[in-house]
Enzyme design. Sequence first.
Site, PDB file in Angstrom:
ATOM      1  N   GLY A  45      84.968 -34.198  59.476  1.00  0.00           N
ATOM      2  CA  GLY A  45      84.862 -33.630  60.940  1.00  0.00           C
ATOM      3  C   GLY A  45      85.814 -34.852  61.770  1.00  0.00           C
ATOM      4  N   TYR A  75      86.603 -28.605  47.559  1.00  0.00           N
ATOM      5  CA  TYR A  75      87.343 -29.071  48.920  1.00  0.00           C
ATOM      6  C   TYR A  75      86.853 -30.120  49.634  1.00  0.00           C
ATOM      7  CZ  TYR A  75      90.314 -28.912  52.946  1.00  0.00           C
ATOM      8  OH  TYR A  75      90.947 -29.263  53.941  1.00  0.00           O
ATOM      9  N   ASN A 121      73.885 -31.107  59.558  1.00  0.00           N
ATOM     10  CA  ASN A 121      75.030 -30.663  58.643  1.00  0.00           C
ATOM     11  C   ASN A 121      74.745 -29.162  58.193  1.00  0.00           C
ATOM     12  OD1 ASN A 121      77.193 -30.226  57.181  1.00  0.00           O
ATOM     13  ND2 ASN A 121      76.611 -31.419  55.698  1.00  0.00           N
TER      14      ASN A 121
END
Length: 502
Positions: free
Chosen positions: A59, A274, A134
């Site tokens: 983030g 990723y 999250n």
Amino acid sequence: MTMQHNPGALDRNLHPDDGDLPNLDGDRLREECGLFGIYGHRQAAAITALGLHALQHRGEEAAGIVTFDGQFYHSERRLGLVEETFSKRHVIEQLPGQIAIGHVRYSTTGATILRNVQPLFAELNSGGFAVAHNGNLTNGITLRRDLVREGAIMQSTTDTEAILHLVARSRRGLFVDKFIEALRALEGSYSLVALTNKKLIAARDPLGIRPLVLGELDGCPIITSETCALDIIGARYVRDIDNGEVLVFDETGSQIHKPFPPMQPRPCIFEYIYFARPDSIVGGRSVYQIRKNMGHELAREAPADADVVVPVPDSGVPASIGYSQVSGIPYELGIIRNHYVGRTFIQPTQAIRESGVRLKHNANRAVVAGKRIVLIDDSLVRGTTSVKIVQMMREAGAREVHFRIASPPITHPDYYGIDTPEREKLLAANHTVEEMREIIGADSLAFLSVDGIYRAMGEAARDNARPQFTDHCFTGDYPTALPDQLDDERPPRQLSLLAEAS
């Protein structure tokens, strides 16, 4: 208890910068955020800031820390990178206390407003309560609407705020019981870290979709999203927090709660593809090694007659190394990434906007010219960046461009904390592989199969009866209910954690 804030922080950056450079990674997937918490350490805020630095890849839009010093809560929440706020000594000094939680959040669409930056804080009847989240609640919009109808006054537009209200409304006696009762109302994915004046609390959803780990530093427990945050502060990894587990730390020690029926965990497979940092260990697996394994499987499934393997940096690097190892084709850095493209740019012209990819990636002509190249990337979403990357390779003199994707085609949107477009904007949901090849301009195009990615994870194949991972973006197999998507009253898209409600 009274909440103390930095007086200037709450008034800064309340609107987006009109000069912001357009998102150069518009074809990339984005994860919701990263979490960090520590209990009982005299340098709690400074350690939390370091942990958030390690989680910056999760983030880049906003960061926040809340601490408790035994009498007051203190909060610093700002837009921007961690170092823009928390590298300043005076800021850390304004966050005293031995309990701290922190949060980093990625950039998304809509108005960028400070009141949505986490951790969120509220004064409840039982005392102060701060929480960071999250993931994404698939019933977050429904919960929010119902709470507002019952008289709740929302101070943000986040689904996380519903947790504050659910805890506040619980009639249970003990705070932990209030917290668990709130969890029972949630659908979707969540890893949570929270604090009160006496406790540090961690919780993971019943399927363990989003990651959460337990560490230890100087005898003090740490909760964080990835092991790389433990490494940066010299902490010891203890274990992954189990799916459906609630951990509570206070002056008496730790307590483990298992409030949900046992379920087979289904962690998000995109953490390995990723999101997680390559040097992290997620679910006992090395992320770097898994990404190399994906390259191994891709080379076996989709070989190419080529001269050089070229990664799309940085996400395609480990898979490219793996592809090269199995295929025997040399690995070269045919694309160089500029790591110094900032979040803003002085009034970019239309020409700069149109060539935005080149600000971040540039062809290494000495490697590419006259060569048949295998271009490796981790995923393909809209395809817009892929088109420009292929064009860049051709302009640099590549004879042939063979595109290989180290994950299966993304055919379904995500509702668990990944910023995927609507299905009509997903290239693989609307085109065949051959049509996609023509669109991006490659000589050939191939994806890793679903079973191939499971083999890379160390599994024989996907167990279709009991899938080992959350992989709905490839399969359409959503592991939880999706109430907001079935609700006629819902907004046309997910409620963004940094967007005004429409």
